[in-house]
Design a protein around this motif. Structure first.
Motif, short mmCIF file in Angstrom:
data_model
loop_
_atom_site.label_atom_id
_atom_site.label_comp_id
_atom_site.label_asym_id
_atom_site.label_seq_id
_atom_site.Cartn_x
_atom_site.Cartn_y
_atom_site.Cartn_z
N SER A 251 37.69 35.87 43.60
CA SER A 251 37.38 37.31 43.60
C SER A 251 37.78 37.96 44.91
O SER A 251 38.34 39.07 44.91
N LEU A 254 41.42 38.36 45.02
CA LEU A 254 41.92 39.39 44.12
C LEU A 254 41.66 40.80 44.62
O LEU A 254 42.28 41.76 44.15
N ARG A 255 40.71 40.93 45.54
CA ARG A 255 40.32 42.27 45.95
C ARG A 255 41.48 43.02 46.62
O ARG A 255 41.69 44.20 46.38
N LEU A 258 44.11 43.98 44.13
CA LEU A 258 43.49 44.93 43.22
C LEU A 258 43.41 46.31 43.87
O LEU A 258 43.68 47.33 43.22
N ARG A 294 38.66 45.84 37.83
CA ARG A 294 37.85 46.09 39.02
C ARG A 294 36.39 45.71 38.77
O ARG A 294 35.75 45.05 39.60
N VAL A 297 35.95 41.90 38.69
CA VAL A 297 35.97 41.29 40.02
C VAL A 297 34.64 41.53 40.73
O VAL A 297 34.08 40.62 41.37
#
Length: 458
Positions: A251, A254-255, A258, A294, A297
């Motif tokens: 996560s 991925l932030r 993202l 979003r 996550v």
């Protein structure tokens, strides 16, 4: 416990039956022999008073031809009956020279066959009732043909003794059975105590307390099971922690991309009017999916934080203010109603977690259930009750547990667009606050989520 109780009941019943049979037979036999002996002695005394000294032809209890015996001159049968020794006999009668003589009792109360047996030269006894009272009637031959002496002896004392014996044995059997049940319960409690502990610890693990362990590893009977269970629980705890770390790491990784995609999408949407018409719809769909990505996550980060052992921080919060702010902000309008008695309720809470509970429930109603119909706060239950109503089709009874599982979706509820982590997070956070959550049907249609938390008046 039942086995102990039944075994004790069977053994005590058998013992009671045997004791009753032996004692009652013995007492009855003793009473019969005593009554027969007394009656025979009185018959001998009567015979002596009537006929003088006994002749050799008169055996004690056998019929003989003694027809030569005659009454002594001037002797009356009733006078001799009055001189007989006093006994417990309730009546004494004699049949002499074809005539009945009686001080007490009526010959008509004697059974005819008993009279015939005694007059025939045989000693006989039988239990009968006279005026409703049980007595033992005894007939003894007098030595001459067709003459006999009769008495009856009360059996009330014997019957009372046997009744007391019967009640005592029944009470002893019941008491023994109860003692057997108590012993069985104690034995089963001691025997099943380790299993009860195993059940408690297993339930704790199932509810997410993965650090729960059995303390019976040194038990000679359940030590192996306890060690195996603890090893399994430890392995599960490590696996969950590893998965939580993995989900958290993913996560976090991925932030950054993202945020780049979201910023880029925002830039594209700001210039939407400049895009060709054929491209606008795909861009909108991509924007919706990015928003769902979003949320996923964020939810994964929240779950991994809980699974990783985040203990949070507790502070005193006014529940009404927190719910009002979180619910109205999430819905974008005023949806909260607070009852007057709930305005002053406070709770030792993790503010972030509690806000997330309210936000997720309102967001769930807004996005997947036709909109939030209202959020209520009132005193009751564990302390405070928070309700969130939606305008959706409701949730089927068989789905009301499944929707709180991770990635769980109600098959019949029409909530197919959710990623399946929002309500799981709600359930975890409510449990962290020692509260409960359930789903019911809202009056008028739709679903109602009910959260109870242990609040108190400030």
């Amino acid at each position: 416990m039942l086995a102990y109780g039944l075994l004790a009941l069977v053994l005590s019943t058998v013992l009671a039956v045997v004791t009753w049979s032996v004692v009652s037979d013995y007492l009855t036999q003793q009473r019969d022999e005593s009554a027969e002996s007394v009656t025979s002695d009185n018959a001998a005394a009567l015979r002596y008073g009537l006929f003088g000294a006994p002749q050799p032809c008169v055996p004690a209890r056998e019929r003989a031809d003694c027809s030569g015996l005659t009454l002594q001159p001037g002797v009356q049968v009733l006078q001799v009956l009055r001189t007989l020794p006093s006994t417990d006999a309730a009546a004494s009668m004699a049949y002499v020279d074809d005539e009945w003589y009686s001080l007490t009792g009526r010959p008509s109360d004697l059974p005819p066959d008993l009279i015939r047996t005694a007059l025939g030269g045989n000693t006989v006894h039988r239990r009968i009732e006279v005026s409703g009272q049980p007595v033992l009637a005894v007939g003894v031959p007098m030595g001459r043909p067709d003459e006999a002496y009769f008495e009856w002896h009360p059996l009330t004392a014997l019957d009372n003794t046997l009744l007391k014996l019967k009640l005592t044995l029944i009470a002893a059997a019941i008491a023994t059975a109860l003692v057997g049940l108590a012993v069985g319960r104690l034995a089963s409690t001691l025997a099943l105590r380790p299993l009860a502990e195993l059940n408690r610890v297993a339930d704790a693990v199932a509810r997410g307390k993965l650090d729960a362990r059995l303390l019976a590893e040194q038990d000679r009977d359940l030590g192996g099971l306890a060690r195996s269970f603890n090893q399994t629980a430890s392995a599960l705890e490590r696996r969950v922690a590893a998965d939580a770390r993995f989900a958290g790491d993913v996560s976090h990784e991925l932030r950054t991309p993202l945020m780049t995609m979201l910023n880029s999408m925002q830039l594209i949407q700001n210039h939407r009017a400049e895009l060709p018409a054929a491209v606008r719809e795909p861009v909108e769909l991509l924007g919706d999916d990015l928003d769902r990505f979003r949320r996923l996550v964020i939810d994964l980060l929240e779950i991994s934080r809980d699974d990783g052992g985040d203990r949070g921080s507790r502070e005193i919060v006014r529940i009404a203010d927190l719910v009002r702010a979180a619910a109205d902000a999430t819905a974008g309008r005023e949806v909260t109603t607070v009852e007057p008695e709930a305005e002053g309720l406070t709770l030792q809470a993790d503010k972030r977690r509690l806000e997330r509970v309210i936000a997720n429930l309102v967001e769930n109603a807004e996005d997947h259930a036709g909109g939030c119909k209202g959020v209520g706060v009132e005193a009751g239950g564990l302390g405070v009750i928070i309700t969130v109503d939606d305008a959706g089709p409701g949730i089927a009874a068989e789905d009301r547990t499944r929707i709180f599982e991770r990635f769980g979706r109600g098959e019949t509820s029409g909530r197919g667009r959710g990623v399946g982590l929002g309500l799981a997070i709600v359930a975890r956070h409510v449990q962290w606050h020692h509260g409960t959550i359930q789903v019911t049907t809202r009056p008028g249609g739709g679903a109602r989520f009910i959260v109870e938390l242990p609040a108190k008046t400030s």
